[in-house]
Design an enzyme around this catalytic site. Structure first.
Site, mmCIF file in Angstrom:
data_model
loop_
_atom_site.group_PDB
_atom_site.id
_atom_site.type_symbol
_atom_site.label_atom_id
_atom_site.label_comp_id
_atom_site.label_asym_id
_atom_site.label_seq_id
_atom_site.Cartn_x
_atom_site.Cartn_y
_atom_site.Cartn_z
ATOM 1 N N GLU A 30 -11.798 -12.007 10.341
ATOM 2 C CA GLU A 30 -12.224 -11.902 8.936
ATOM 3 C C GLU A 30 -12.043 -13.227 8.206
ATOM 4 O O GLU A 30 -12.887 -13.630 7.399
ATOM 5 C CB GLU A 30 -11.444 -10.783 8.234
ATOM 6 N N TYR B 205 0.824 -1.210 0.000
ATOM 7 C CA TYR B 205 0.000 0.000 0.000
ATOM 8 C C TYR B 205 0.860 1.263 0.000
ATOM 9 O O TYR B 205 0.664 2.169 -0.804
ATOM 10 C CB TYR B 205 -0.930 0.013 1.222
ATOM 11 N N LYS C 178 -17.492 -1.510 3.877
ATOM 12 C CA LYS C 178 -16.209 -2.166 3.641
ATOM 13 C C LYS C 178 -15.852 -2.124 2.156
ATOM 14 O O LYS C 178 -14.715 -1.850 1.780
ATOM 15 C CB LYS C 178 -16.293 -3.621 4.129
#
Lengths: 402, 402
Positions: B171, B14, B376
């Site tokens: 998750e 990222y 999300k």
């Protein structure tokens, strides 16, 4: 009212399933109590299994619920495995119970033939059932999926040995050679790292088949990267590959064993006289010495008198036997003494090679490439039609001809 | 003409990817020679990896070729792994060569934190890369695929232990609990045979998160068959399961380790002062003592002064840091002395729970269920928009909102 005789059919393979269907169509359930026994609640197409094994066709395309084809109000279905047949008591011992019979049809299918070669059962896969082929498919995919996470690369994870270059071996290699480029793409693996070996003890691939077609198949498969090791018997299968008779070793994490089949172990366990698990049946398909036991499919041995050798067990013969077998059972129930004799009518043989490729002999006509591939689909669909009519063809058939 | 300074960016996660994009958009390549180094030729979305790990999203949806986002005529791209940074020589040692720099951006990402618990590296999987997650996916699928071929059933093959009930663990458990019924269907396995354990050493799942949301998540996951073992530290990971601190053992063929991350090992190897692989950076994101080395993403340690604890490393912070970092590099090249200071702006946190379920906090607003799930997706798509504009959103975005 006299008691209705009990017909018990063991195995829902090609032979057993078609016998059940034939008896149902003939309304035999009015005159007899018919029970079909099978290990799974589904029937599958053994001759298609090389495709889901390689991952080129979903395994659900090769199977169908038995109660979607058989009317279980007419034919009882029992999901259980057969342990033994007690012929003296006219009883079948199942894992979960037992069954009496007046007429028995043995259609229990085959088991892989290992020829006593050490390590085959422990370390090699066999293309024999829905369970075994999705195991193979996932095993292969796992080898690709894990390769890039390995710090030290195990190149043997990308080596695939197919032992036996008979029909099943060649058909599987054909599918695998089409699947490998897709797996390389999916898991970022260089195609050159992947090795596919087709290893055959006999002096040729597809022994007994037309030379020209064999050459066509081998050239095609070689062009997809398959390496043939012909005239190369395997001495032992090890955890990490195979040891050849010539002393060489090939490291491989995947060995698929396709060197032919033998009859079911239940045959020998039940005391029948048998050759490699197959009973040499009478012309009316009964087991010698038993007037109420029929044997069909891979457990039945039929001699081709022209060459004085057994016919190889095929779906084609099993399906034809189901006609004779069901007619003969109906005749016996009707009190007739004269039974039909079985004569195989070999219409042809087609081997798929993956994608739109195949080779085949229909009569004396040789077929190659797309026309052979289309013929293979015709054969596959014809069986579905015999079994469940057009609805089954539309549901499970191979309709992507071109 | 004076020599253009060399900017080297290590890692295309990222932080690194966004820094490169920002510099490219600002036309920094006119004033400097910019090089991006990454182990793979693709960038992937670390925060999505729990999905391909469970098999609910294809891994290609989580990655994109670097040269599809970066203009490699403006920014050099080198596919190689970083071994060490030699700060005294202003050089980066790669596995396949070396690179000089005038300005360095370290965005090398994280590694799983094992806390020294024995067996984690040998026997547990980590959700950390495209390679690792497709390995997990195929491992899980293989356990289902092989189960029915086992003569003696290994029930531990159908037991899945997820160590750590932090964000990634929860998750992943969410996706897995949605995937398991599909796998049971695919491989003819009774759902009741499958066990999913979420094991957490802390006294609650999602430690530090809102209680009400935690309860919502736990109830939902329990309704899908997940068993929570909270307050249950793991003592050791073994080949066949885990040993808990309380002396109990759970047999399982699959252990996925998600107890948090540490910075990259290259940081320590290169002699930086670091805490668990993370450099406590200056306010302008430079490494203490170096006026030309910036550290962003999971290797950068930033203290949340309100609570005097480090911010957890997140994609959100890494992306925000790339703005400060690229601005500061441009300022240095332009000869400015005053650099921007970085302040995280935590917009919210949303954890997906599989399917259309999620929980989230946006400011002080609690989100549940479908609205959290939609949020999300907004967050995921927003990042794609920042990185590659609307074309990238359309290509890789999550557009199935409802």
């Amino acid at each position: 009212m006299h008691k209705r005789p009990k017909i018990v059919i063991l195995g829902a393979g090609y032979g057993g399933m078609m016998t059940a269907t034939r008896l149902q169509k003939a309304n035999a359930h009015h005159d007899a109590e018919i029970t079909l026994v099978n290990k799974h609640n589904y029937h599958y197409q053994t001759t298609w299994l090389h495709e889901p094994a390689a991952g080129t066709l979903h395994h659900d395309r090769t199977r169908m619920r038995i109660d979607s084809v058989i009317d279980t109000k007419k034919i009882h279905f029992i999901k259980d495995a057969v342990s033994e047949i007690k012929t003296d008591e006219q009883k079948v011992i199942l894992e979960g119970g037992e069954l009496e019979y007046d007429y028995l049809v043995i259609g229990l299918g085959s088991e892989p033939e290992t020829f006593g070669i050490p390590g085959v059962e422990e370390h090699a896969f066999a293309i024999r059932s829905v369970n075994s082929v999705r195991h193979i498919r996932e095993h292969i995919e796992y080898k690709f999926a894990s390769y890039n996470s390995q710090e030290e690369k195990h190149d043997e994870d990308l080596t695939f040995i197919v032992a036996g270059a008979g029909f099943t071996g060649i058909e599987f290699v054909g599918e695998l050679s089409k699947r490998v480029p897709e797996l390389c793409e999916e898991y970022d693996i260089d195609r050159d790292k992947v090795k596919i070996y087709s290893v055959e003890a006999a002096p040729t691939a597809l022994p007994g088949f037309d030379d020209e077609l064999v050459n066509y198949a081998m050239n095609l498969l070689e062009s997809r990267g398959v390496e043939f090791l012909i005239n190369t018997p395997i001495k032992e299968v090890k955890e990490d590959g195979v040891l050849l008779n010539n002393g060489e070793e090939i490291k491989a994490s995947t060995v698929v064993w396709t060197t032919g089949v033998r009859g079911n172990a239940v045959i020998e366990k039940s005391g029948f006289e048998a050759m490699r698990g197959r009973i040499k049946v009478e012309k009316d398909l009964r087991a010698p010495g038993f007037d109420n036991i029929f044997v069909i499919g891979d457990c039945a041995l039929i001699i081709n008198e022209e060459i004085n050798r057994p016919y190889p067990p095929t779906a084609q013969i099993a399906i034809q036997q189901s006609y004779t077998c069901s007619n003969n059972i109906k005749a016996l129930i009707a009190g007739k003494e004269k039974l039909e004799e079985f004569t195989p009518d070999i219409k042809g043989t087609v081997a798929s090679l993956g994608g739109k490729e195949a080779i085949g002999l229909v009569g004396s006509t040789k077929l190659y490439g797309h026309s052979a591939s289309a013929m293979k689909k015709v054969i596959d669909n014809r069986y579905l039609f015999l079994l469940g009519g057009m609805p089954l063809v539309l549901k499970k058939g191979k309709l992507n001809f071109f």
